[in-house]
Design an enzyme around this catalytic site. Structure first.
Site, short mmCIF file in Angstrom:
data_model
loop_
_atom_site.label_atom_id
_atom_site.label_comp_id
_atom_site.label_asym_id
_atom_site.label_seq_id
_atom_site.Cartn_x
_atom_site.Cartn_y
_atom_site.Cartn_z
N HIS A 162 0.83 -1.20 0.00
CA HIS A 162 0.00 0.00 0.00
C HIS A 162 0.87 1.25 0.00
O HIS A 162 2.06 1.22 0.31
CB HIS A 162 -0.96 0.02 1.20
CG HIS A 162 -0.30 0.12 2.53
ND1 HIS A 162 0.13 1.31 3.09
CD2 HIS A 162 0.01 -0.84 3.44
CE1 HIS A 162 0.66 1.09 4.28
NE2 HIS A 162 0.61 -0.20 4.52
N CYS A 219 3.58 -4.49 6.70
CA CYS A 219 3.19 -4.29 5.31
C CYS A 219 4.37 -3.79 4.48
O CYS A 219 5.43 -3.46 5.01
CB CYS A 219 2.04 -3.29 5.22
SG CYS A 219 0.45 -3.96 5.77
#
Length: 405
Positions: free
Chosen positions: A100, A113
């Site tokens: 992301h 992440c």
């Protein structure tokens, strides 16, 4: 002059990215290096874009392994970290690992992440689709072309033929699920079945691994049922029906019913009773469209030597020829797992050519190969690993292979 040079580089990257957008997303592959904090995007086996990334910091490390994009959201908020914004989110695991947009310093800084710069996050989001593979490695690895007889090649399916006449097994990792249905090729206008399967077929996800306790129990259930004991569905789980059937057989043969459920004495007697050959030592499992399809036993040569962890994917199909690429990942097998799997040599052989070496050791039965080749499509992949799928593999996923958690 410097501004002109930088501008030319940016323009070149933009052109490459736009070329990738126009292609088939199934030919895309993403490789992330945690050591270099970098990402490489491959299309048709060639690097078409690169980017800086920021992976998980100490205590929140990003897992290494083989993943695929499970879900995409242009805007998402973290369910774990105080609704933190995650624009252009592309989910890799249901437990919270994703690509992301985010802050990208020159070091690991996320909570697990993979953060991407804003412009690149948006561009990558526009190129990919669900199912695109994302390989995460500590070391700097790259995909390379490979040609080997073990790798599958496209084969035309007979019109109206059931896609497989091999014995079906429960293709599920959840004992509550039913057997999967088997697809049937339907005759369509003048388009040959071979061309249809290549162009429109969903990619196959294939995992080749060692047979474990689950597969052993599946064989026990199948064999007990074949001689009249009701062991339930051959799902690899020792439920009460299976336990009752095993103990019933033991009483019949005068084998003690205390201690471990499945012993060598019990297995020897069961195989003798049914006249069955001892099963091969490997297992091939197949998923398609994020669902289990089927699985079958295969043979692995030199089982006492580690296989390692390897990834192969079809990047193009022209006529009756599939083009594959692949890479080898770091391999970490806990001592307890080595003992359980009978691995005496922990280092996979082959040196810099481990891909071909491991393929030399894999023997896929002809009927299994035929079924797979009838459905081969761009994006179909093979993962080879000593350790089977983990908890991240489940409903709505491809095979998720973790090499370091």
């Amino acid at each position: 002059m410097l501004r002109s040079f930088v501008g030319a580089c940016l323009l070149s990257t933009s052109v490459l990215v736009q070329a990738a957008i126009a292609g088939d997303a199934r030919s895309l592959q993403v490789v992330v290096s945690k050591n270099d904090q970098s990402l490489s995007l491959y299309e048709d086996g060639e690097v078409v874009a690169t980017s800086r990334v920021s992976t998980g910091k100490s205590g929140h490390e990003t897992p290494s392994g083989i993943f695929s994009i499970l879900d995409k959201r242009k805007y998402h908020e973290s369910n774990i970290y105080s609704a933190a914004p995650m624009p252009f989110m592309q989910r890799l695991t249901w437990s919270g690992i994703a690509l992301h947009e985010g802050n990208v310093p020159n070091y690991p800084a996320s909570h697990g992440c993979i953060r991407l710069p804003a412009k690149f996050a948006k561009s990558l989001y526009g190129m990919t689709s669900r199912g695109v593979h994302v390989i995460i490695s500590s070391a700097d690895v790259s995909l390379q072309r490979i040609d080997h007889p073990t790798l599958l090649q496209p084969k035309a399916a007979d019109e109206g033929r059931l896609l497989s006449d091999i014995e079906m097994r429960p293709a599920t990792f959840d004992a509550s699920l039913k057997l999967v249905e088997v697809a049937v090729n339907e005759k369509t206008s003048s388009v040959p079945a071979k061309a249809t399967s290549k162009v429109t077929g969903a990619p196959l996800r294939i995992l080749i691994t060692r047979r474990g306790e689950r597969e052993k129990i599946m064989d026990v259930q199948r064999l007990l049922t074949s001689i009249g004991f009701d062991a339930g569905v051959a799902d690899g789980y020792s439920g009460q029906m299976t336990i009752n059937a095993v103990n019933g057989y033991k009483r019949w043969k005068g084998i003690k019913t205390t201690g471990p459920l499945v012993t060598d004495e019990f297995l020897d007697a069961l195989y003798a009773s049914t006249g069955a050959d001892a099963p091969p030592n490997g297992q091939l499992m197949v998923r398609q469209n994020f669902k289990p399809l089927f699985e079958a036993p295969i043979h692995i040569k030199d089982p006492q030597v580690a296989l390692g962890t390897h990834f192969f994917e079809v990047i193009d199909i022209e006529g009756d020829r599939a083009e594959w690429n692949g890479l080898t990942l770091e391999n970490h097998i806990p001592i307890a797992a080595r003992k359980r799997l009978g691995i005496d040599v922990a280092d996979a052989p082959g040196g810099y050519d481990q891909l071909r070496t491991v393929l030399d050791r894999i023997d896929i039965p002809a009927d299994v190969r035929e079924r797979l080749e009838e459905q081969l499509a761009v994006g179909s992949s093979i993962t080879v690993s000593d350790l089977s799928h983990g908890l991240e593999t489940g409903q709505g996923t491809d095979f998720v292979t973790i090499t370091r958690d």
